[in-house]
Design a protein around this motif. Structure first.
Motif, PDB file in Angstrom:
ATOM      1  N   UNK A   1      13.531  -5.565   5.219  1.00  0.00           N
ATOM      2  CA  UNK A   1      13.769  -5.384   6.663  1.00  0.00           C
ATOM      3  C   UNK A   1      12.467  -5.039   7.375  1.00  0.00           C
ATOM      4  N   UNK A   2      11.705  -4.110   6.819  1.00  0.00           N
ATOM      5  CA  UNK A   2      10.416  -3.744   7.409  1.00  0.00           C
ATOM      6  C   UNK A   2       9.504  -4.960   7.499  1.00  0.00           C
ATOM      7  N   UNK A   3       9.498  -5.757   6.444  1.00  0.00           N
ATOM      8  CA  UNK A   3       8.631  -6.941   6.424  1.00  0.00           C
ATOM      9  C   UNK A   3       9.074  -7.975   7.467  1.00  0.00           C
TER      10      UNK A   3
ATOM     11  N   UNK B   1       5.065   3.524   6.185  1.00  0.00           N
ATOM     12  CA  UNK B   1       3.976   4.419   6.585  1.00  0.00           C
ATOM     13  C   UNK B   1       2.868   3.699   7.351  1.00  0.00           C
ATOM     14  N   UNK B   2       2.521   2.498   6.926  1.00  0.00           N
ATOM     15  CA  UNK B   2       1.383   1.783   7.507  1.00  0.00           C
ATOM     16  C   UNK B   2       1.817   0.674   8.475  1.00  0.00           C
ATOM     17  N   UNK B   3       3.051   0.773   8.961  1.00  0.00           N
ATOM     18  CA  UNK B   3       3.549  -0.202   9.940  1.00  0.00           C
ATOM     19  C   UNK B   3       3.841   0.498  11.259  1.00  0.00           C
TER      20      UNK B   3
ATOM     21  N   UNK C   1       0.840  -1.206   0.000  1.00  0.00           N
ATOM     22  CA  UNK C   1       0.000   0.000   0.000  1.00  0.00           C
ATOM     23  C   UNK C   1       0.874   1.254   0.000  1.00  0.00           C
ATOM     24  N   UNK C   2       1.943   1.238   0.814  1.00  0.00           N
ATOM     25  CA  UNK C   2       2.865   2.380   0.883  1.00  0.00           C
ATOM     26  C   UNK C   2       3.614   2.563  -0.438  1.00  0.00           C
ATOM     27  N   UNK C   3       4.035   1.461  -1.043  1.00  0.00           N
ATOM     28  CA  UNK C   3       4.742   1.538  -2.318  1.00  0.00           C
ATOM     29  C   UNK C   3       3.833   2.098  -3.406  1.00  0.00           C
TER      30      UNK C   3
END
Length: 370
Positions: free
Chosen positions: A59-61, A97-99, A14-16
């Motif tokens: 990394x975020x994932x 953004x959404x994490x 979604x952020x991408x």
């Protein structure tokens, strides 16, 4: 390859999408699956190929999907300059953004108070320059005992700048059981040996060899006496169609002198180099991006943090003595599918540098006529 094919989780997708990302670059689609599998990775790719996203997204994932999240800093990203630290931090903000993950950039040249306060509030991802990190570690403000992922970004520049001992000190403080990612624009033998000494069975990925320059960049060289270079620069910048130009100088003093003389000639300019304060460097970069100034004079180290998709024009006021540096310099233009122009000034003392550059890139530049 489309990002959807890389098994990216919905919040990051979604952020991408919101940021306008659709297709992954070569370094991204080659590295992201291996990082998501937990493998150590050596990634070698030119500036402007999307290296930051290739490690930031997975990394975020990985952190978001972890079922047992310990308190403390879980990912450490080492980078050589303040500009790069800020740039990487901005990328994590975009992709995350959404994490519910906290990230922070720390670097020298500014008071540490705000950085320490942010650390005390809790950070998952820390982006740091080596010197400031070690300062805060020694003060007890940073603990590295929970690091799960370690990233060395722009490793060649970091080691060239003399950070090798600082990096070794930091390596001794992070857990040996970790995932390590090593990214560099060049991979000389000594850099590769160092990488292999700190990584475990790494997957090595190399895209776009450093010897190649983008086909979207039109390259030319002016043969000019050293004392005539400034007049030639003013002449070239007299073309109002060039709305922004990044000019490379070899030294900090030379960059400041150029700015002073350009302003005297009625051309809005600013310099960015290591002796400038963080605020001054960021202000110059912001003014250049927004076209408040037409000309930005940069030294090579500072220029690693300049990331502008639609930069039309680069000038090598002085040729670099390392041929690969030429490739990095002109890689600032002709990015993201846009066309660019790179002109180089060569005086009689620089002909050896020109020969070495042309040998590296595999062709002779067109000779421009004044």
């Amino acid at each position: 390859m489309n990002f959807k094919e890389l098994n990216i989780i919905p919040p990051i997708m979604k952020a991408l999408t919101q940021a306008g990302y659709t297709k992954a670059t070569e370094i991204q689609h080659q590295t992201i699956p291996h990082i998501l599998e937990g493998r150590d990775v050596i990634g070698c790719a030119q500036t402007g190929t999307g290296k930051t996203a290739s490690f930031a997204i997975p990394i975020l994932q990985l952190l978001d999907s972890s079922k047992h999240a310990p308190e403390g800093i879980r990912t450490l990203i080492l980078t050589p300059t303040r500009e790069l630290a800020v740039q990487i931090d901005e990328n994590f903000k975009t992709y995350g953004t959404f994490l519910n993950l906290k990230h922070l950039a720390i670097f020298g040249g500014v008071p540490q108070g705000k950085q320490v306060a942010a650390l005390n509030r809790g950070v998952d991802i820390l982006i740091a320059t080596p010197g400031r990190l070690l300062d805060l570690v020694s003060q007890g403000c940073v603990r590295l005992s929970h690091i799960e992922i370690l990233v060395l970004d722009e490793a060649d520049r970091m080691l060239d700048m003399g950070f090798v001992n600082d990096v070794k000190k930091i390596l001794a403080k992070v857990p040996p059981k970790r995932q390590t990612l090593f990214f560099s624009a060049t991979m000389p033998n000594d850099i590769r040996k160092f990488a292999q000494s700190i990584l475990k069975k790494p997957k090595e990925i190399s895209v776009t060899p450093v010897s190649s320059t983008a086909e979207t960049v039109k390259q030319s060289v002016y043969f000019v006496e050293k004392n005539d270079k400034f007049d030639l620069l003013v002449h070239i910048l007299g073309d109002q169609a060039i709305n922004r130009s990044l000019v490379f100088a070899r030294t900090k003093h030379g960059a400041d002198k150029l700015v002073k003389n350009l302003i005297k000639s009625g051309i809005h300019a600013a310099a960015i180099h290591g002796n400038k304060s963080q605020n001054a460097r960021q202000r110059a970069l912001d003014d250049f991006k927004s076209s408040k100034i037409r000309v930005l004079i940069a030294t090579d180290i500072a220029a690693r943090g300049i990331d502008i998709d639609e930069l039309p024009h680069v000038v090598n006021y002085e040729l670099p003595n390392i041929p690969e540096t030429y490739v990095h310099r002109i890689g600032r233009t002709g990015r993201a599918g846009y066309e660019g122009t790179a002109v180089s000034f060569c005086d009689r003392e620089e002909k050896k540098e020109l020969i070495n550059i042309q040998k590296l890139i595999g062709f002779n530049m067109a000779v421009a006529i004044q």
